[in-house]
Design an enzyme around this catalytic site. Sequence first.
Site, PDB file in Angstrom:
ATOM      1  N   HIS A  82       5.946  -2.641   3.159  1.00 24.78           N
ATOM      2  CA  HIS A  82       5.676  -1.234   2.856  1.00 24.78           C
ATOM      3  C   HIS A  82       4.229  -1.081   2.427  1.00 24.78           C
ATOM      4  CE1 HIS A  82       6.313   2.859   1.433  1.00 24.78           C
ATOM      5  NE2 HIS A  82       5.580   2.521   0.391  1.00 24.78           N
ATOM      6  N   ASP A 161      15.081  11.289  -4.372  1.00 24.63           N
ATOM      7  CA  ASP A 161      13.630  11.152  -4.244  1.00 24.63           C
ATOM      8  C   ASP A 161      13.034  12.386  -3.587  1.00 24.63           C
ATOM      9  OD1 ASP A 161      11.083   9.741  -4.287  1.00 24.63           O
ATOM     10  OD2 ASP A 161      11.303   9.790  -2.119  1.00 24.63           O
ATOM     11  N   ARG A 168       7.595  17.021  -8.305  1.00 26.14           N
ATOM     12  CA  ARG A 168       6.384  16.365  -8.824  1.00 26.14           C
ATOM     13  C   ARG A 168       5.143  16.940  -8.153  1.00 26.14           C
ATOM     14  NH1 ARG A 168       7.293  10.505  -7.233  1.00 26.14           N
ATOM     15  NH2 ARG A 168       5.196  10.194  -8.017  1.00 26.14           N
ATOM     16  N   SER A 183      10.092   6.074  -7.004  1.00 32.70           N
ATOM     17  CA  SER A 183      10.179   6.777  -5.721  1.00 32.70           C
ATOM     18  C   SER A 183      10.085   5.779  -4.551  1.00 32.70           C
ATOM     19  CB  SER A 183       9.039   7.803  -5.654  1.00 32.70           C
ATOM     20  OG  SER A 183       8.824   8.250  -4.358  1.00 32.70           O
ATOM     21  N   LYS A 187      13.579   4.012  -2.468  1.00 37.09           N
ATOM     22  CA  LYS A 187      13.750   4.083  -1.004  1.00 37.09           C
ATOM     23  C   LYS A 187      13.854   2.680  -0.408  1.00 37.09           C
ATOM     24  CE  LYS A 187      10.122   6.901  -0.231  1.00 37.09           C
ATOM     25  NZ  LYS A 187       9.622   7.845  -1.211  1.00 37.09           N
TER      26      LYS A 187
END
Length: 428
Positions: A82, A161, A168, A183, A187
Site C-alpha cells: 500500500h 471509513d 474528517r 483509516s 481497509k
Amino acid sequence: MRMYDLIKKKRDGGVLTDEEIKFFVDGFVKGEIPDYQVAALLMAIYFEKLNSDETLALTLAIRDSGDTLDLSDIKGIKVDKHSTGGVGDKTTLVIAPILAACGLKVAKMSGRGLGHTGGTIDKLEAIKGFKTNISREQFIKVVNEVGVAVVGQSGDLTPADKKIYALRDVTATVDDISLIVSSIMGKKLATDSDCLLLDVKVGSGAFMKSYADAEKLARVMVAIGNAAGKKTAAMITDMDSPLGNAVGNSIEVVEAINTLKGEGPRDLDALCRALSVQLLKMSGMVFVEAEEKVNDAISNGKALMKLKEMVSAQGGDASFIDDVSLFPSAKYSLDVLSDREGEFYGIDAEQVGLASITLGAGRVKKEDSIDHAAGIYFHKKNGKINVGERICTLYSDNQSSLSAAESIIKNAIRYSGEDRPLIWKVIE
Ligand code: URA
C-alpha cells in the site's frame, strides 16, 4: 452508553475503552449517532490524541464495520502493498507482476486518483477493455491462475471509513496520525493477505511533508498491523519530486511496461526492485535469493509476461503491452523550457500533481471524469540545466489547459536545494 459522555471524556483528555470506540463507530454506520456528535469527537481526538490501544480499537472497529475480503481460496503466500499516495507512483503496476513471476500471490484492491495523487485503477483503465470490477470468484480465479489481479474496491468494505473520512475532510481533522492509521489499516486489514508492505511517502507530494511525521506514521502503522496479526513492514520513500518521468494515466502504464523490460527510469526501477525484494523477504526468503529472483524476473521477461496475462484475464487488450502506440494519445502537446541556467533540484511533486489535474489527468471531485491521454513527461528532473533546455512535455485534449499547466510547472522547479535519498528507511 451515551455519545455525549464519550465526547466529554475525550475532550477532557480521557482514554476511550474498546467498547466505547466500537459503540461510536457502529452507531455512526447505522445512522444512530449524528454527524455533529461524531465531528465533535473527531475534533476532541485531534487535540487530545488516541493512545496505541485506542488506535488499535478504532482500526479494528473500522475493519469490522462491513464486508471483509476472504482470500482463503487463494493458494500460496498472499502479499499486499500500500502506498500512502503520490505523484507518478506506478509501482503497483511493476511490482505486482514481478512478485507473481517470483511465485507469490498478489490479490490487489486499488483506488482511483483524487486530488493531486493518481490511482492505479484509473491507470489500468487506460488499457482497452480492462475490467477493474470483476466478481469475487473471477478475482480469486485470476489470482490462482495468473498469480496477480488488480481490482477496484467493491462490496461494502469498511463503510465506517467512508463515513468518517467524509466528515474528517470537512472538519479539518484529516491530518491526525491515529485517524490516518485507523483509516488506512482498517481497509488493509479487511483483506486477508499474509504480508503487507507499506510504502510511506515523504515530501511535497505526500501526506507527510516532514521525515519525522512520515516515520511516526510508518511506525504506528507497522505496530497496528502486527498487533492485528498481519506481518507488516514499511518503507519510507521520497515523494518530493514525482516518481519516474511520467505523470498521468496511459503515459504511466507505458513507463511501467518499460520498467518491467528493465528500461525504466532509475528511481522507479530502484524503488520497484527494493519493494519487491522486501516483500519476498517478508514471505520468508533471504535477501540474496530475493534480489536474484527479482532481477531474473525482469531480465528473463517473466514479469512482463505476468502483466500481459493479467491484462488478458481481466478482459483487457494485451496487445497494448507489446505495442504501446495503441494507448490513447493526446491531441495537443507543449514543451516546457527552462527560463534559467543553473543547478536543478527536482520539481515540487504536489504542484506537478495539480498541473496534471489541470491537463485533465486527475480529478478534484470523486465524480469527475479523467482524460487517460493527458499527462506530463519529464525529460529532466535534476542536474545542470541551461536556458531553453526542455524540462518536460505536457499532453492534453484541452489546448487551453496547456499554458495554465506550464506556468504551474515553471513555478514548481527548484533551482536550489539538496539531494534527497530515494529510500529513507525500512521499518520491519
Ligand atoms: N488515506 C486514507 O485512506 N486515509 C487517510 O486518512 C489518509 C490517507
